[in-house]
Scaffold this motif. Structure first.
Motif, PDB file in Angstrom:
ATOM      1  N   CYS A 200       0.831  -1.210   0.000  1.00 31.07           N
ATOM      2  CA  CYS A 200       0.000   0.000   0.000  1.00 31.07           C
ATOM      3  C   CYS A 200       0.866   1.261   0.000  1.00 31.07           C
ATOM      4  N   GLN A 202       2.488   4.661   0.763  1.00 32.10           N
ATOM      5  CA  GLN A 202       1.958   5.888   1.368  1.00 32.10           C
ATOM      6  C   GLN A 202       0.520   6.185   0.935  1.00 32.10           C
ATOM      7  N   CYS A 203      -0.033   5.352   0.065  1.00 29.42           N
ATOM      8  CA  CYS A 203      -1.389   5.593  -0.440  1.00 29.42           C
ATOM      9  C   CYS A 203      -2.417   5.517   0.686  1.00 29.42           C
ATOM     10  N   SER A 204      -3.327   6.441   0.697  1.00 30.56           N
ATOM     11  CA  SER A 204      -4.420   6.427   1.680  1.00 30.56           C
ATOM     12  C   SER A 204      -5.757   6.713   0.992  1.00 30.56           C
ATOM     13  N   ALA A 205      -5.862   6.362  -0.285  1.00 32.61           N
ATOM     14  CA  ALA A 205      -7.069   6.654  -1.060  1.00 32.61           C
ATOM     15  C   ALA A 205      -8.316   6.048  -0.435  1.00 32.61           C
ATOM     16  N   CYS A 260      -9.107   2.304  -4.838  1.00 32.49           N
ATOM     17  CA  CYS A 260      -7.812   1.639  -4.668  1.00 32.49           C
ATOM     18  C   CYS A 260      -7.106   1.472  -6.010  1.00 32.49           C
ATOM     19  N   PRO A 261      -5.882   1.995  -6.152  1.00 35.87           N
ATOM     20  CA  PRO A 261      -5.160   1.845  -7.430  1.00 35.87           C
ATOM     21  C   PRO A 261      -4.933   0.402  -7.844  1.00 35.87           C
TER      22      PRO A 261
END
Length: 367
Positions: A200, A202-205, A260-261
């Motif tokens: 994940c 640093q992503c916090s989408a 989510c990417p």
């Protein structure tokens, strides 16, 4: 029948191959030690974040102890099955986001638009068990699909099917998160697979996109605020403060997944069972709100949606129709007429939410 290590290794490979032949996307194997997951489960329960889901607490730490659930268990075969309908277009995430902006659209979680996954996965897991039995003779086992007090996500993570995303769902680098999981508990000492690492970064989408801010931080979900909980698990009235945040999501919520990417890699189902039924991916709230109890039961036969019953179905739709007022359809004649037709519904629960929805269209924010 006594199997050597070599026999067990060969059997494990056959099980994985048979699983794919039966429609599973991936099969992996783990041991049964979930002691690392017990403190987190207990803390979550102690904080009351499970809401009205009493079944989450009723079995205590049994959820983390497969051998107590099924004596003799030494391995868990963890399986995943993709559920995006076979004809899902490449831009499906953008299309889902567009429907959320349509005040008349009934947004139903993708997983619930086809057949009930409980029945599909359980039947396929049983077929897998039958193949193993035909190969080696009698052995101890049980199959589960979200139907037993078992921590399936930590087991799947330990087996290497993926890692727990910040939204608490399982993520795969090659398949995102649009899949179901099932478990096959066995008394066979099969070789175990290695877990994978998390990706994940640093992503916090998923955290920032959650409409009700139910994701309190990485891996911390307050189910009491989750729209899936509110529209599916909650049996009583939806808290008025949370109703406006639900928008037109009338059964479940996919926002943390569509944001989510990794879900740009989400794989399509191979089974027709998860193809959309009754136009549930394109339906209007007014049309669904008009279903009688008989019509609901008939059309939702074999669907996971039927589990909530007609009363809660109408409750959810009333909230969505009320929220259409803030989405640009305040006072819409067709919406107001549909709501007024349910003002005298036999259910106090439905009447309460219909009255609230009509108040939204009248501009009465106090109700």
């Amino acid at each position: 029948m006594s199997l050597s290590e070599s026999d067990l290794a060969q059997l494990a490979q056959r099980i994985k191959r048979w699983g794919v032949e039966l429609g599973f996307a991936e099969i992996r194997i783990t041991d049964i030690d979930l002691s690392h997951a017990e403190p987190g489960l207990q803390a979550w329960l102690d904080a009351g974040m499970h809401g009205e889901m009493d079944y989450m607490a009723s079995h205590g730490m049994l959820r983390a102890r497969p051998a107590e659930l099924v004596p003799g268990t030494v391995r868990v075969i963890s399986a995943r099955m993709n559920y995006l309908p076979r004809d899902t277009p490449p831009d499906w995430r953008a299309r889902e986001a567009q429907r959320l902006r349509d005040p008349g659209a009934a947004v139903i979680s993708v997983y619930a638009r086809g057949r009930d996954y409980h029945k599909v996965l359980r039947a396929r897991l049983q077929q897998l068990a039958d193949r193993v039995k035909a190969e080696i003779g009698d052995f101890g086992y049980r199959v589960f699909t979200d139907s037993a007090p078992l921590m399936e996500l930590p087991l799947a993570e330990k087996a290497g099917l993926g890692w727990r995303g910040k939204h608490t769902l399982l993520l795969s680098r090659t398949a995102g998160s649009m899949f179901f999981m099932g478990e096959f508990l066995v008394d066979l000492a099969l070789p175990v697979d290695a877990p994978t690492s998390g990706h994940c970064g640093q992503c916090s989408a998923c955290i920032t996109t959650c409409p009700t801010q139910a994701i309190l931080g990485p891996g911390r979900l307050d189910a009491r605020r989750c729209i899936s909980y509110l529209t599916i698990e909650l049996k009583n009235a939806i808290p008025p403060a949370l109703r406006p945040l639900i928008g037109n999501r009338v059964y479940g919520c996919d926002d943390c997944q569509t944001a989510c990417p990794w879900n740009k890699f989400a794989e399509r189902a191979v089974l027709p069972d998860f193809d959309q039924r009754h136009g549930l991916g394109d339906a209007s709230m007014i049309a669904l709100f008009g279903w009688s109890a008989e019509e609901f039961n008939r059309k939702m036969e074999g669907s996971p949606i039927r589990r909530i019953g007609h009363e809660r179905w109408l409750r959810n739709l009333a909230v969505g129709l009320g929220n259409a007022a803030a989405a640009g359809a305040r006072g819409d004649a067709a919406i107001v007429a549909a709501l007024q037709a349910r003002l005298d519904d036999p259910s106090p629960l439905v009447r309460e939410h219909v009255a609230w929805a009509l108040a939204c269209h009248a501009g009465d924010a106090a109700i």
